[in-house]
Design an enzyme around this catalytic site. Sequence first.
Site, short mmCIF file in Angstrom:
data_model
loop_
_atom_site.label_atom_id
_atom_site.label_comp_id
_atom_site.label_asym_id
_atom_site.label_seq_id
_atom_site.Cartn_x
_atom_site.Cartn_y
_atom_site.Cartn_z
N PHE A 120 0.68 -1.17 -0.10
CA PHE A 120 0.30 0.01 -0.12
C PHE A 120 0.77 1.55 -0.10
CE2 PHE A 120 0.44 -1.36 4.31
CZ PHE A 120 0.96 -0.40 5.14
N HIS B 202 -2.06 11.35 12.24
CA HIS B 202 -0.67 10.62 12.46
C HIS B 202 -0.41 10.94 13.60
CE1 HIS B 202 3.14 8.94 12.20
NE2 HIS B 202 3.53 10.34 12.81
N1 UDP Z 1 -1.66 2.04 6.95
C1 UDP Z 1 -2.77 1.43 5.94
N2 UDP Z 1 -2.59 -0.02 6.13
C2 UDP Z 1 -1.86 -0.66 6.94
C3 UDP Z 1 -0.81 -0.22 7.79
C4 UDP Z 1 -1.04 1.30 7.67
O1 UDP Z 1 -3.12 2.10 5.00
O2 UDP Z 1 -1.98 -1.98 6.94
C5 UDP Z 1 -1.42 3.53 6.68
C6 UDP Z 1 -2.38 4.23 7.66
O3 UDP Z 1 -2.80 5.26 7.04
C7 UDP Z 1 -1.36 4.41 8.94
C8 UDP Z 1 -0.05 4.54 8.01
O4 UDP Z 1 -0.08 3.75 6.89
O5 UDP Z 1 -1.78 5.51 9.74
C9 UDP Z 1 1.14 4.57 8.85
O6 UDP Z 1 1.09 3.02 9.30
P1 UDP Z 1 1.62 2.69 10.75
O7 UDP Z 1 1.86 1.34 10.90
O8 UDP Z 1 3.02 3.49 11.24
O9 UDP Z 1 0.35 3.23 11.91
P2 UDP Z 1 0.04 4.39 12.71
O10 UDP Z 1 1.44 4.59 13.59
O11 UDP Z 1 -0.31 5.47 11.69
O12 UDP Z 1 -1.05 3.91 13.52
MG MG Z 2 3.26 4.62 12.69
#
Ligand code: UDP
Ligand code: MG
Length: 168
Positions: free
Chosen positions: A59, A126
């Site tokens: 993604f 975020h």
């Molecule tokens: N994201 C997504 N699918 C997933 C994991 C992440 O679309 O399976 C996107 C989502 O917008 C997320 C961002 O990528 O906020 C960053 O991912 P992270 O794992 O760092 O999650 P966060 O710290 O934002 O909760």
């Molecule tokens: Mg994150």
Amino acid sequence: MKNEATLVIIKPDGLKKSLTGNILSRLSETKLKIIGARVVKVDEELARKHYSHLQDKPFFPELVKYITGQLHGENRVMALVYWGREAISKVRQIAGATNPEEADPVSVRGAYGRILTSGLYENVIHASSSPDEAEREIKLWFEPDEIVYDLYRTEEKESGGIRKRAWK
Ligand code: UDP
Ligand code: MG
């Protein structure tokens, strides 16, 4: 418990849906201090650096389109630095789980996020998830002089005859 800093970004969907005031009100419940704030036009390079830990995920290209505003016709985000006791976990609590369908319905992501048909989590904000991540992200999004507290070590740099502070 010691004071820490954390980065919050109100993502393009948050701005598009006029949720800025609502999100700032929710975050003010924490009694944390805002020590930096910027409205930012996110380019591809900043997007790729910010999400570099996810560059191998399927993604990732869609995620870059999301944070640069290409999915919403909204090329602004709002970046904020919050500071205070347990800032990271307090802000993550209000943000909610990454997957908006799994997030507590009273959290920001649970209330206003959605999953796109592509599978991408459009989750409004975020929030940094650890002190190391917060440091890396704050240094990426802010110059030392854009934050009112001295959070991390800096050095004087000269460019074009002008001396200015930079992250060390
Ligand atoms: N994201 C997504 N699918 C997933 C994991 C992440 O679309 O399976 C996107 C989502 O917008 C997320 C961002 O990528 O906020 C960053 O991912 P992270 O794992 O760092 O999650 P966060 O710290 O934002 O909760
Ligand atoms: Mg994150």
